[in-house]
Design an enzyme around this catalytic site. Structure first.
Site, short mmCIF file in Angstrom:
data_model
loop_
_atom_site.label_atom_id
_atom_site.label_comp_id
_atom_site.label_asym_id
_atom_site.label_seq_id
_atom_site.Cartn_x
_atom_site.Cartn_y
_atom_site.Cartn_z
CE LYS A 13 1.91 -10.82 -5.74
NZ LYS A 13 2.50 -9.53 -4.89
NE ARG A 88 6.85 -9.38 -9.74
CZ ARG A 88 6.45 -8.87 -8.57
NH1 ARG A 88 6.81 -8.82 -7.55
NH2 ARG A 88 5.01 -7.91 -8.74
NE ARG A 122 -3.85 -3.08 -5.42
CZ ARG A 122 -3.12 -3.92 -5.61
NH1 ARG A 122 -2.97 -5.03 -4.74
NH2 ARG A 122 -1.94 -3.78 -6.35
NE ARG A 154 0.29 -0.81 -6.13
CZ ARG A 154 0.89 -1.77 -5.62
NH1 ARG A 154 0.22 -2.32 -4.42
NH2 ARG A 154 1.40 -2.80 -6.47
NE ARG A 165 1.53 -4.85 -11.19
CZ ARG A 165 0.53 -4.60 -10.02
NH1 ARG A 165 -0.62 -3.72 -10.70
NH2 ARG A 165 0.94 -4.96 -8.98
P1 AMP Z 1 4.18 -5.81 -6.16
O1 AMP Z 1 3.56 -4.91 -5.17
O2 AMP Z 1 5.00 -6.92 -5.77
O3 AMP Z 1 3.18 -6.03 -7.47
O4 AMP Z 1 5.24 -4.91 -6.98
C1 AMP Z 1 5.04 -3.70 -7.62
C2 AMP Z 1 6.41 -3.36 -8.44
O5 AMP Z 1 7.76 -3.60 -7.81
C3 AMP Z 1 6.34 -4.42 -9.71
O6 AMP Z 1 5.17 -4.22 -10.71
C4 AMP Z 1 7.82 -4.21 -10.00
O7 AMP Z 1 8.16 -3.13 -10.84
C5 AMP Z 1 8.52 -3.99 -8.69
N1 AMP Z 1 9.09 -5.42 -8.31
C6 AMP Z 1 8.59 -5.73 -7.08
N2 AMP Z 1 9.06 -7.06 -6.96
C7 AMP Z 1 10.21 -7.35 -7.96
C8 AMP Z 1 10.82 -8.43 -8.16
N3 AMP Z 1 10.95 -9.23 -7.35
N4 AMP Z 1 11.66 -8.10 -9.46
C9 AMP Z 1 11.40 -7.15 -10.22
N5 AMP Z 1 10.64 -6.02 -9.93
C10 AMP Z 1 9.83 -6.07 -8.72
#
Ligand code: AMP
Length: 211
Positions: A13, A88, A122, A154, A165
């Site tokens: 995404k 989310r 990744r 990561r 997740r």
């Molecule tokens: P992502 O790269 O979008 O998977 O985000 C990495 C991490 O950032 C997530 O696993 C959460 O810990 C935090 N995070 C990102 N977006 C959100 C959100 N909308 N609400 C809460 N935590 C978030």
């Protein structure tokens, strides 16, 4: 044009949202990238959120909503944006609805098995680019093609965090889709295809449904 790209972790995404943003001259806004930037630079916000990120848990609502609002209030978002990683859950969606009207909610669909397979290979770079050992390897092993920095895995791509997740995505994020469906702005694309094929599907959705 205000677009949200949804998808499980590993669906690509982020890559797609960036491509769409570039094509339509819109800012790409990723809450994950914003939080990672703060964590890496050990800002006040970064210190508060780093634990959540490394364990694959959601950052608390008040912090997240505040970060999103201050980013979407910037002048470059006046004509729209491509949002990745937000909303989310229900509270975040309610908050977003209170500040903006969304034009497209597009979900990139992918099975959990495929998501896990992709995430396990990744590699990330501190400049924000990401690679995959099998599907999108860097030219030189372990080094970023763009900036030459050493690539890393990561914390949230470790197996336990991946499972957590994906579970959050199914229980908290997917139920939001019904609301976008009711508004008739919801579209699904097949994320198992190549980057270019997924991109073409999304472009088709946007060009055929633009109001
Ligand atoms: P992502 O790269 O979008 O998977 O985000 C990495 C991490 O950032 C997530 O696993 C959460 O810990 C935090 N995070 C990102 N977006 C959100 C959100 N909308 N609400 C809460 N935590 C978030």
């Amino acid at each position: 044009m205000r677009i949200i790209i949804f998808g499980p972790q590993g669906s690509g995404k982020g890559t797609q949202a960036e491509l769409i943003a570039r094509r339509h001259n819109l800012p790409y806004v990723s809450t994950g990238d914003i939080f990672r930037y703060h964590t890496k630079n050990e800002t006040e916000l970064g210190v508060k959120v780093s634990q959540y990120l490394s364990q694959g848990e959601l950052v608390p609502e008040d912090l997240t909503n505040q970060v999103v609002k201050s980013r979407l209030d910037q002048p470059d978002c006046v004509t729209g944006f491509v949002l990745d990683g937000y909303p989310r859950n229900r509270k975040q969606l309610d908050f977003l609805n209170s500040i903006f009207k969304i034009d497209f909610a597009i979900v990139i669909e992918l099975s959990d098995d495929e998501a896990v397979k992709r995430l396990s290979g990744r590699l990330a770079c501190k400049c924000g680019l990401s690679y995959h050992l099998e599907y999108n390897p860097p030219v030189k092993a372990d080094l970023c093609d763009k900036c030459g920095s050493e690539l890393f895995r990561r914390d949230d791509d470790q197996p336990e965090a991946i499972k957590k997740r994906l579970a959050i995505y199914h229980t908290e994020t997917e139920p939001l889709f019904a609301e976008f469906e009711r508004e008739d702005i919801f579209y699904r694309v097949d994320g198992s295809r190549s980057i270019d094929q997924v991109y073409q599907q999304i472009e088709k959705v946007i060009s055929s449904n633009k109001k």
